[in-house]
Motif scaffolding. Structure first.
Motif, PDB file in Angstrom:
ATOM      1  N   GLU A 189       0.857  -1.184   0.000  1.00  0.00           N
ATOM      2  CA  GLU A 189       0.000   0.000   0.000  1.00  0.00           C
ATOM      3  C   GLU A 189       0.892   1.232   0.000  1.00  0.00           C
ATOM      4  OE1 GLU A 189      -2.612  -0.270   3.354  1.00  0.00           O
ATOM      5  OE2 GLU A 189      -4.073  -1.499   2.269  1.00  0.00           O
ATOM      6  N   ASN A 190       0.588   2.164  -0.877  1.00  0.00           N
ATOM      7  CA  ASN A 190       1.441   3.343  -1.022  1.00  0.00           C
ATOM      8  C   ASN A 190       1.244   4.296   0.160  1.00  0.00           C
ATOM      9  OD1 ASN A 190       2.904   5.604  -1.843  1.00  0.00           O
ATOM     10  ND2 ASN A 190       2.267   5.409  -3.972  1.00  0.00           N
ATOM     11  N   PRO A 191       2.318   4.550   0.930  1.00  0.00           N
ATOM     12  CA  PRO A 191       2.195   5.455   2.079  1.00  0.00           C
ATOM     13  C   PRO A 191       2.254   6.935   1.711  1.00  0.00           C
ATOM     14  CG  PRO A 191       4.429   4.588   1.978  1.00  0.00           C
ATOM     15  CD  PRO A 191       3.667   3.937   0.855  1.00  0.00           C
ATOM     16  N   GLY A 192       2.071   7.237   0.419  1.00  0.00           N
ATOM     17  CA  GLY A 192       2.058   8.634  -0.006  1.00  0.00           C
ATOM     18  C   GLY A 192       3.225   9.029  -0.889  1.00  0.00           C
ATOM     19  N   ILE A 193       3.927   8.034  -1.451  1.00  0.00           N
ATOM     20  CA  ILE A 193       5.084   8.305  -2.318  1.00  0.00           C
ATOM     21  C   ILE A 193       4.602   8.576  -3.736  1.00  0.00           C
ATOM     22  CG2 ILE A 193       7.156   7.259  -3.329  1.00  0.00           C
ATOM     23  CD1 ILE A 193       7.467   5.758  -0.617  1.00  0.00           C
ATOM     24  N   GLU A 194       5.033   9.696  -4.312  1.00  0.00           N
ATOM     25  CA  GLU A 194       4.553  10.092  -5.637  1.00  0.00           C
ATOM     26  C   GLU A 194       5.638  10.030  -6.715  1.00  0.00           C
ATOM     27  OE1 GLU A 194       2.849  13.950  -5.161  1.00  0.00           O
ATOM     28  OE2 GLU A 194       1.086  13.203  -4.071  1.00  0.00           O
ATOM     29  N   GLU A 195       6.898   9.859  -6.313  1.00  0.00           N
ATOM     30  CA  GLU A 195       7.989   9.812  -7.284  1.00  0.00           C
ATOM     31  C   GLU A 195       8.678   8.452  -7.237  1.00  0.00           C
ATOM     32  OE1 GLU A 195      10.676  13.080  -6.947  1.00  0.00           O
ATOM     33  OE2 GLU A 195       9.109  14.587  -7.296  1.00  0.00           O
ATOM     34  N   TRP A 196       9.243   8.044  -8.375  1.00  0.00           N
ATOM     35  CA  TRP A 196       9.944   6.765  -8.445  1.00  0.00           C
ATOM     36  C   TRP A 196      11.415   6.942  -8.046  1.00  0.00           C
ATOM     37  CZ3 TRP A 196      14.035   7.082 -11.752  1.00  0.00           C
ATOM     38  CH2 TRP A 196      13.971   8.034 -12.776  1.00  0.00           C
ATOM     39  N   TYR A 209      14.329  -0.466  -6.354  1.00  0.00           N
ATOM     40  CA  TYR A 209      13.488   0.526  -7.025  1.00  0.00           C
ATOM     41  C   TYR A 209      12.103   0.546  -6.408  1.00  0.00           C
ATOM     42  CZ  TYR A 209      12.223  -3.595  -9.909  1.00  0.00           C
ATOM     43  OH  TYR A 209      11.840  -4.834 -10.356  1.00  0.00           O
ATOM     44  N   LEU A 210      11.454   1.700  -6.555  1.00  0.00           N
ATOM     45  CA  LEU A 210      10.080   1.848  -6.096  1.00  0.00           C
ATOM     46  C   LEU A 210       9.315   2.681  -7.111  1.00  0.00           C
ATOM     47  CD1 LEU A 210      10.073   4.927  -4.259  1.00  0.00           C
ATOM     48  CD2 LEU A 210      11.683   3.432  -3.108  1.00  0.00           C
ATOM     49  N   PHE A 211       8.188   2.140  -7.552  1.00  0.00           N
ATOM     50  CA  PHE A 211       7.379   2.769  -8.593  1.00  0.00           C
ATOM     51  C   PHE A 211       5.946   2.960  -8.093  1.00  0.00           C
ATOM     52  CE2 PHE A 211      10.186   0.119 -11.630  1.00  0.00           C
ATOM     53  CZ  PHE A 211      11.157   1.101 -11.658  1.00  0.00           C
ATOM     54  N   PRO A 212       5.484   4.200  -7.949  1.00  0.00           N
ATOM     55  CA  PRO A 212       4.097   4.424  -7.547  1.00  0.00           C
ATOM     56  C   PRO A 212       3.138   4.150  -8.709  1.00  0.00           C
ATOM     57  CG  PRO A 212       5.213   6.522  -7.928  1.00  0.00           C
ATOM     58  CD  PRO A 212       6.241   5.455  -8.097  1.00  0.00           C
ATOM     59  N   GLN A 213       2.381   3.079  -8.593  1.00  0.00           N
ATOM     60  CA  GLN A 213       1.424   2.694  -9.619  1.00  0.00           C
ATOM     61  C   GLN A 213       0.003   2.799  -9.060  1.00  0.00           C
ATOM     62  OE1 GLN A 213       2.035   2.352 -12.647  1.00  0.00           O
ATOM     63  NE2 GLN A 213       3.888   1.165 -13.105  1.00  0.00           N
ATOM     64  N   PRO A 214      -1.006   2.850  -9.927  1.00  0.00           N
ATOM     65  CA  PRO A 214      -2.388   2.964  -9.436  1.00  0.00           C
ATOM     66  C   PRO A 214      -2.786   1.862  -8.459  1.00  0.00           C
ATOM     67  CG  PRO A 214      -2.295   3.426 -11.787  1.00  0.00           C
ATOM     68  CD  PRO A 214      -0.931   2.941 -11.400  1.00  0.00           C
ATOM     69  N   GLY A 215      -2.235   0.656  -8.646  1.00  0.00           N
ATOM     70  CA  GLY A 215      -2.620  -0.456  -7.786  1.00  0.00           C
ATOM     71  C   GLY A 215      -1.779  -0.612  -6.542  1.00  0.00           C
ATOM     72  N   GLY A 216      -0.849   0.303  -6.299  1.00  0.00           N
ATOM     73  CA  GLY A 216       0.012   0.209  -5.130  1.00  0.00           C
ATOM     74  C   GLY A 216       1.430   0.627  -5.463  1.00  0.00           C
ATOM     75  N   LEU A 217       2.286   0.618  -4.456  1.00  0.00           N
ATOM     76  CA  LEU A 217       3.692   0.959  -4.650  1.00  0.00           C
ATOM     77  C   LEU A 217       4.451  -0.314  -4.979  1.00  0.00           C
ATOM     78  CD1 LEU A 217       5.756   3.335  -4.453  1.00  0.00           C
ATOM     79  CD2 LEU A 217       6.151   2.611  -2.078  1.00  0.00           C
ATOM     80  N   VAL A 247      15.699   3.665   1.553  1.00  0.00           N
ATOM     81  CA  VAL A 247      15.553   4.851   0.705  1.00  0.00           C
ATOM     82  C   VAL A 247      14.405   5.722   1.210  1.00  0.00           C
ATOM     83  CG1 VAL A 247      15.110   5.678  -1.646  1.00  0.00           C
ATOM     84  CG2 VAL A 247      16.444   3.596  -1.306  1.00  0.00           C
ATOM     85  N   ARG A 248      13.259   5.089   1.490  1.00  0.00           N
ATOM     86  CA  ARG A 248      12.083   5.789   2.000  1.00  0.00           C
ATOM     87  C   ARG A 248      11.593   5.044   3.242  1.00  0.00           C
ATOM     88  NH1 ARG A 248       9.747   9.693  -1.608  1.00  0.00           N
ATOM     89  NH2 ARG A 248       8.355  10.044   0.165  1.00  0.00           N
ATOM     90  N   PRO A 249      11.957   5.503   4.435  1.00  0.00           N
ATOM     91  CA  PRO A 249      11.651   4.785   5.673  1.00  0.00           C
ATOM     92  C   PRO A 249      10.172   4.452   5.876  1.00  0.00           C
ATOM     93  CG  PRO A 249      13.235   6.527   6.096  1.00  0.00           C
ATOM     94  CD  PRO A 249      12.770   6.714   4.682  1.00  0.00           C
ATOM     95  N   GLU A 250       9.270   5.268   5.311  1.00  0.00           N
ATOM     96  CA  GLU A 250       7.844   5.011   5.517  1.00  0.00           C
ATOM     97  C   GLU A 250       7.392   3.694   4.893  1.00  0.00           C
ATOM     98  OE1 GLU A 250       7.880   8.434   2.397  1.00  0.00           O
ATOM     99  OE2 GLU A 250       9.306   7.427   3.738  1.00  0.00           O
ATOM    100  N   ILE A 251       8.208   3.132   3.994  1.00  0.00           N
ATOM    101  CA  ILE A 251       7.859   1.857   3.357  1.00  0.00           C
ATOM    102  C   ILE A 251       7.887   0.717   4.367  1.00  0.00           C
ATOM    103  CG2 ILE A 251       8.738   0.127   1.712  1.00  0.00           C
ATOM    104  CD1 ILE A 251       9.507   2.478  -0.113  1.00  0.00           C
ATOM    105  N   ALA A 252       8.706   0.836   5.403  1.00  0.00           N
ATOM    106  CA  ALA A 252       8.852  -0.251   6.384  1.00  0.00           C
ATOM    107  C   ALA A 252       7.520  -0.653   7.010  1.00  0.00           C
ATOM    108  CB  ALA A 252       9.848   0.142   7.462  1.00  0.00           C
ATOM    109  N   GLY A 253       6.624   0.305   7.189  1.00  0.00           N
ATOM    110  CA  GLY A 253       5.347  -0.001   7.829  1.00  0.00           C
ATOM    111  C   GLY A 253       4.208  -0.229   6.855  1.00  0.00           C
ATOM    112  N   ALA A 254       4.501  -0.232   5.548  1.00  0.00           N
ATOM    113  CA  ALA A 254       3.433  -0.378   4.548  1.00  0.00           C
ATOM    114  C   ALA A 254       2.949  -1.830   4.467  1.00  0.00           C
ATOM    115  CB  ALA A 254       3.933   0.080   3.186  1.00  0.00           C
TER     116      ALA A 254
END
Length: 310
Positions: A189-196, A209-217, A247-254
């Motif tokens: 689930e995307n925690p609010g990341i808008e850039e890859w 890598y991390l890619f914000p897509q419509p169905g999730g990160l 790279v993006r610490p908020e991903i740890a809790g996603a």
């Protein structure tokens, strides 16, 4: 009774559908034969950020990539329909001087401390593949579920056969130089990341890598040569999430909502776009070996293959 065609394209991923579209738009009667629905092809698993990654030969890839880029820039005007968006992000550790002359054609690119910041096409592949299928049908072509055991089957129903079978070319051609490069992804689930973001070492079997897509990160990934496993590996998934969280610490809790594995169709000698005569007098046009960049070169390679159809 099957309807005769001018061309049968074997393979219903992004390369096959794009080639079929260009041929159908020329007025040819085109049928696509695909063992799997588009959403079950390797193309559907792709991240999919435009970038010439793990693909040869470099001298041709640049032109194919830039031609495809220009098409995606146009398609990004209607992302809900085409699945293509122009999204900013950073290639970690990259510098423009290390790239080929093709990089001068990129727009909105600058160097930042982390690497190279650039706005690129990011494609939601299920949506894009659905759009391609619709365009093929609208141009008079058809997409059929059919398992092909030899190109002679298609040659019996069309004067030209186009081989866009990806990894399947290893047995069908046969071409032992075609090898699987396993890629595993995790969708959270995307925690609010808008850039890859990407950081890749061509010499390593791991990438970040991390890619914000419509169905999730979409988080990745791996590039495991000659690894044919298609089931997700639990330990690998944990490592992917951990790398991305650095790279993006908020991903740890996603919350994890899915796992994907795709086998990139690499080829030792690089992309093969070539025509040969079939024993019965038909023409076989090859368009395979795109490795990890099939989406990146789709339009350019399709045009090159379509030119060989005549």
């Amino acid at each position: 009774m099957s309807t005769l065609a001018d061309v049968i394209v074997v393979g219903g991923g992004v390369s096959g559908l794009t080639t079929a579209l260009l041929l159908a738009e020329r007025g040819l009667r085109v049928r696509v034969w695909s063992r799997d629905p588009a959403t079950a092809t390797t193309s559907a698993v792709a991240g999919a950020l435009w970038w010439p990654y793990r693909i040869e030969p470099a001298a041709l890839v640049a032109g194919w990539s830039l031609e495809t880029l220009r098409v995606y820039e146009e398609l990004a005007a209607d992302p809900a329909e085409t699945g293509v968006r122009m999204v900013p992000g950073v290639h970690g550790g990259e510098r423009s001087a290390a790239l080929g002359p093709w990089a001068r054609s990129l727009r909105q690119m600058s160097e930042v401390p982390e690497g190279l910041r650039v706005t690129l096409p990011l494609i939601d592949m299920p949506t894009h593949l659905h759009w391609l299928e619709g365009r093929v049908s609208a141009a008079g072509g058809s997409v059929e579920r059919r398992t092909v055991r030899g190109f002679a089957e298609a040659a019996a129903e069309a004067r030209v056969v186009v081989n866009c079978t990806g990894l399947g070319a290893r047995e069908l051609v046969p071409d032992p130089g075609v090898r699987p490069v396993r890629g595993q992804l995790v969708v959270v689930e995307n925690p609010g990341i808008e850039e890859w973001f990407t950081r890749a070492d061509p010499a390593s079997s791991t990438t970040t890598y991390l890619f914000p897509q419509p169905g999730g990160l979409v988080l990745g990934g791996t590039a495991e040569v000659d690894d044919p496993r298609t089931e997700p590996d639990v330990r690998t998934a944990r490592e992917i999430v951990a790398r991305c969280a650095r790279v993006r610490p908020e991903i740890a809790g996603a919350r994890v909502i899915g796992h994907r594995v795709g086998l990139r169709p690499a080829r030792d000698a690089g992309v093969r776009i070539e025509a040969e005569e079939l024993p019965g007098g038909g023409l076989l046009v090859h368009n395979y070996g795109h490795g990890g960049a099939g989406v990146t070169v789709a339009r350019g390679c399709a045009r090159a293959a379509a030119q060989l159809v005549g």
